[in-house]
Design an enzyme around this catalytic site. Sequence first.
Site, PDB file in Angstrom:
ATOM      1  N   GLU A 166      -8.691   0.662  -3.389  1.00 17.92           N
ATOM      2  CA  GLU A 166      -9.576   0.812  -1.936  1.00 17.92           C
ATOM      3  C   GLU A 166     -10.518   1.813  -2.173  1.00 17.92           C
ATOM      4  O   GLU A 166     -10.089   3.253  -2.517  1.00 17.92           O
ATOM      5  CB  GLU A 166      -8.603   0.819  -0.763  1.00 17.92           C
ATOM      6  CG  GLU A 166      -8.275  -0.301  -0.123  1.00 17.92           C
ATOM      7  CD  GLU A 166      -7.630   0.016   1.070  1.00 17.92           C
ATOM      8  OE1 GLU A 166      -7.645   0.850   1.658  1.00 17.92           O
ATOM      9  OE2 GLU A 166      -6.424  -0.741   1.480  1.00 17.92           O
TER      10      GLU A 166
ATOM     11  N   HIS B 172      -5.798   3.721  -1.756  1.00 16.41           N
ATOM     12  CA  HIS B 172      -6.897   4.336  -1.304  1.00 16.41           C
ATOM     13  C   HIS B 172      -7.111   5.469  -1.721  1.00 16.41           C
ATOM     14  O   HIS B 172      -6.446   6.403  -1.276  1.00 16.41           O
ATOM     15  CB  HIS B 172      -6.940   3.855   0.462  1.00 16.41           C
ATOM     16  CG  HIS B 172      -8.179   4.326   0.877  1.00 16.41           C
ATOM     17  ND1 HIS B 172      -8.444   4.156   2.401  1.00 16.41           N
ATOM     18  CD2 HIS B 172      -9.444   4.389   0.502  1.00 16.41           C
ATOM     19  CE1 HIS B 172      -9.766   4.421   2.735  1.00 16.41           C
ATOM     20  NE2 HIS B 172     -10.360   4.608   1.496  1.00 16.41           N
TER      21      HIS B 172
ATOM     22  N   ARG C  63      -6.719  12.749   0.793  1.00 18.28           N
ATOM     23  CA  ARG C  63      -5.877  13.308   1.844  1.00 18.28           C
ATOM     24  C   ARG C  63      -4.446  12.733   1.478  1.00 18.28           C
ATOM     25  O   ARG C  63      -3.606  13.181   1.740  1.00 18.28           O
ATOM     26  CB  ARG C  63      -6.205  12.965   3.287  1.00 18.28           C
ATOM     27  CG  ARG C  63      -6.255  11.408   3.678  1.00 18.28           C
ATOM     28  CD  ARG C  63      -6.328  11.335   5.083  1.00 18.28           C
ATOM     29  NE  ARG C  63      -7.817  11.568   5.378  1.00 18.28           N
ATOM     30  CZ  ARG C  63      -8.275  11.041   6.521  1.00 18.28           C
ATOM     31  NH1 ARG C  63      -7.488   9.981   7.655  1.00 18.28           N
ATOM     32  NH2 ARG C  63      -9.422  11.366   6.793  1.00 18.28           N
TER      33      ARG C  63
ATOM     34  N   ASN D 157       0.797  -1.198   0.056  1.00 21.01           N
ATOM     35  CA  ASN D 157       0.127   0.189  -0.091  1.00 21.01           C
ATOM     36  C   ASN D 157       0.895   1.275   0.047  1.00 21.01           C
ATOM     37  O   ASN D 157       1.712   1.315   0.747  1.00 21.01           O
ATOM     38  CB  ASN D 157      -0.785  -0.129   1.071  1.00 21.01           C
ATOM     39  CG  ASN D 157      -1.850   1.114   1.340  1.00 21.01           C
ATOM     40  OD1 ASN D 157      -1.335   2.319   1.271  1.00 21.01           O
ATOM     41  ND2 ASN D 157      -3.131   0.928   1.977  1.00 21.01           N
TER      42      ASN D 157
ATOM     43  N   GLU E 277     -11.274  -9.108   3.303  1.00 24.88           N
ATOM     44  CA  GLU E 277     -10.199  -8.915   4.024  1.00 24.88           C
ATOM     45  C   GLU E 277     -10.414  -8.736   5.327  1.00 24.88           C
ATOM     46  O   GLU E 277     -10.980  -7.873   5.759  1.00 24.88           O
ATOM     47  CB  GLU E 277      -9.388  -7.656   3.193  1.00 24.88           C
ATOM     48  CG  GLU E 277      -7.901  -7.140   3.719  1.00 24.88           C
ATOM     49  CD  GLU E 277      -7.016  -6.300   2.939  1.00 24.88           C
ATOM     50  OE1 GLU E 277      -7.240  -6.054   1.849  1.00 24.88           O
ATOM     51  OE2 GLU E 277      -6.384  -5.272   3.868  1.00 24.88           O
TER      52      GLU E 277
ATOM     53  N   THR F 148      -8.320   3.723   8.722  1.00 25.00           N
ATOM     54  CA  THR F 148      -9.719   2.969   8.498  1.00 25.00           C
ATOM     55  C   THR F 148      -9.718   2.376   9.705  1.00 25.00           C
ATOM     56  O   THR F 148      -9.069   1.249  10.252  1.00 25.00           O
ATOM     57  CB  THR F 148      -9.617   2.143   7.278  1.00 25.00           C
ATOM     58  OG1 THR F 148      -9.124   2.930   6.318  1.00 25.00           O
ATOM     59  CG2 THR F 148     -10.871   1.327   7.081  1.00 25.00           C
TER      60      THR F 148
ATOM     61  N   HIS G  22       0.761   6.127   2.023  1.00 25.24           N
ATOM     62  CA  HIS G  22       1.690   7.211   2.885  1.00 25.24           C
ATOM     63  C   HIS G  22       2.904   7.852   2.066  1.00 25.24           C
ATOM     64  O   HIS G  22       3.521   8.731   2.680  1.00 25.24           O
ATOM     65  CB  HIS G  22       1.847   6.576   3.990  1.00 25.24           C
ATOM     66  CG  HIS G  22       0.550   6.423   4.793  1.00 25.24           C
ATOM     67  ND1 HIS G  22      -0.234   7.256   5.261  1.00 25.24           N
ATOM     68  CD2 HIS G  22      -0.188   5.160   5.201  1.00 25.24           C
ATOM     69  CE1 HIS G  22      -1.527   6.727   5.740  1.00 25.24           C
ATOM     70  NE2 HIS G  22      -1.170   5.440   5.924  1.00 25.24           N
TER      71      HIS G  22
ATOM     72  N   ARG H 102      -9.435   8.264  -0.837  1.00 26.00           N
ATOM     73  CA  ARG H 102     -10.439   8.641   0.123  1.00 26.00           C
ATOM     74  C   ARG H 102     -11.178   9.834  -0.404  1.00 26.00           C
ATOM     75  O   ARG H 102     -10.534  10.721  -1.244  1.00 26.00           O
ATOM     76  CB  ARG H 102      -9.683   9.070   1.403  1.00 26.00           C
ATOM     77  CG  ARG H 102      -8.759   7.999   2.179  1.00 26.00           C
ATOM     78  CD  ARG H 102      -8.393   8.490   3.233  1.00 26.00           C
ATOM     79  NE  ARG H 102      -9.543   8.589   4.275  1.00 26.00           N
ATOM     80  CZ  ARG H 102      -9.589   7.626   5.348  1.00 26.00           C
ATOM     81  NH1 ARG H 102      -8.748   6.561   5.530  1.00 26.00           N
ATOM     82  NH2 ARG H 102     -10.373   7.680   6.271  1.00 26.00           N
TER      83      ARG H 102
ATOM     84  N   HIS I  74      -3.950  -4.281   7.770  1.00 29.50           N
ATOM     85  CA  HIS I  74      -3.755  -3.055   8.453  1.00 29.50           C
ATOM     86  C   HIS I  74      -2.960  -3.306   9.714  1.00 29.50           C
ATOM     87  O   HIS I  74      -3.067  -4.203  10.641  1.00 29.50           O
ATOM     88  CB  HIS I  74      -5.344  -2.668   9.075  1.00 29.50           C
ATOM     89  CG  HIS I  74      -5.525  -1.237   9.036  1.00 29.50           C
ATOM     90  ND1 HIS I  74      -5.133  -0.703  10.144  1.00 29.50           N
ATOM     91  CD2 HIS I  74      -5.949  -0.273   8.386  1.00 29.50           C
ATOM     92  CE1 HIS I  74      -5.233   0.575  10.173  1.00 29.50           C
ATOM     93  NE2 HIS I  74      -5.980   0.816   9.176  1.00 29.50           N
TER      94      HIS I  74
HETATM   95  N1  PXP Z   1      -5.937  -3.039   4.040  1.00 32.89           N
HETATM   96  C1  PXP Z   1      -6.795  -2.326   4.215  1.00 32.89           C
HETATM   97  C2  PXP Z   1      -8.305  -2.550   3.702  1.00 32.89           C
HETATM   98  C3  PXP Z   1      -6.635  -0.891   4.501  1.00 32.89           C
HETATM   99  O1  PXP Z   1      -7.546  -0.063   4.540  1.00 32.89           O
HETATM  100  C4  PXP Z   1      -5.135  -0.728   4.877  1.00 32.89           C
HETATM  101  C5  PXP Z   1      -5.065   0.749   5.128  1.00 32.89           C
HETATM  102  O2  PXP Z   1      -5.076   1.792   4.217  1.00 32.89           O
HETATM  103  C6  PXP Z   1      -4.353  -1.631   4.770  1.00 32.89           C
HETATM  104  C7  PXP Z   1      -4.731  -2.981   4.347  1.00 32.89           C
HETATM  105  C8  PXP Z   1      -2.912  -1.284   5.002  1.00 32.89           C
HETATM  106  O3  PXP Z   1      -2.763  -0.706   6.400  1.00 32.89           O
HETATM  107  P1  PXP Z   1      -1.344  -0.331   6.833  1.00 32.89           P
HETATM  108  O4  PXP Z   1      -1.054   0.941   6.185  1.00 32.89           O
HETATM  109  O5  PXP Z   1      -1.453  -0.134   8.276  1.00 32.89           O
HETATM  110  O6  PXP Z   1      -0.378  -1.318   6.755  1.00 32.89           O
END
Ligand code: PXP
Length: 250
Positions: free
Chosen positions: A76, A49, A55, A13, A157, A107, A16, A51, A200
């Site tokens: 996402e 994602h 952001r 992901n 998930e 989330t 960030h 949003r 997550h």
């Molecule tokens: N899976 C989903 C559905 C998420 O919403 C997120 C966060 O955007 C992640 C995985 C990844 O989470 P993290 O960034 O905390 O590893």
Amino acid sequence: MPPNTGPLRLGVNIDHVATVRNARGSAYPDPVRAAKLAEASGADGITAHLREDRRHISDADIDALMDHLSVPLNFEMAATDEMQKIALRHRPHAVCIVPEKREERTTEGGLEVAREENRLAHFIAPLREAGCRVSIFIAADRRQIEAAHRIGAQVIELHTGAYCDFHAEGRFDERDAELERMREMAGFAHSLGLEVHAGHGLTYETVKPVAAFPEVMELNIGHFLIGEAIFLGLGPAMAEMRRLMDAARA
Ligand code: PXP
């Protein structure tokens, strides 16, 4: 369907990277460049994602990811009309439906599928028809899994956030209870024919027990890997995560 015995897929992901870019309103660091680097370093997929408040990831980032990625994009999104239109325009490999509240930092919980079954069934139908693999981000809760199955999702998930938070706070009994719930619910979802993913908040410390669930096919990991990339570089950070995932599997 037998449990997955092959290697686990790692979805990276890159939200960030965009968070850091947006902190200065600049053009860098570029999340698409990070996605390409993750791909070159062995990511099985990229997650982003979009949003409602944009952001981190922007519409232009999604356009560029769709243009430049060779591995599948897991898009996402919240279950809104705006996001459905964007997904139908791009037709990414996968769509993961997540709950979204403007005021949250990330989330926070899983989607309440059971309460919104009818609406969600109608919401995901066109996405499935467009060829997207639809995944629902939920807590390890039997009611939610049954509802996800009934609405026609192909994937769930499991939200690993509570498990990771308990670990970070030293609440080990609660962590272990949550892990047990996830283990049981991964098996239950699999028995219904759902493909099981998880993610997550996962870190080097928390990934192994989840990676060891035989039903889990894919982990989606972002924040920790992007943070580790500051110290190690993204490729080496991913390689260490992959090593831990593979070790758990063996
Ligand atoms: N899976 C989903 C559905 C998420 O919403 C997120 C966060 O955007 C992640 C995985 C990844 O989470 P993290 O960034 O905390 O590893």
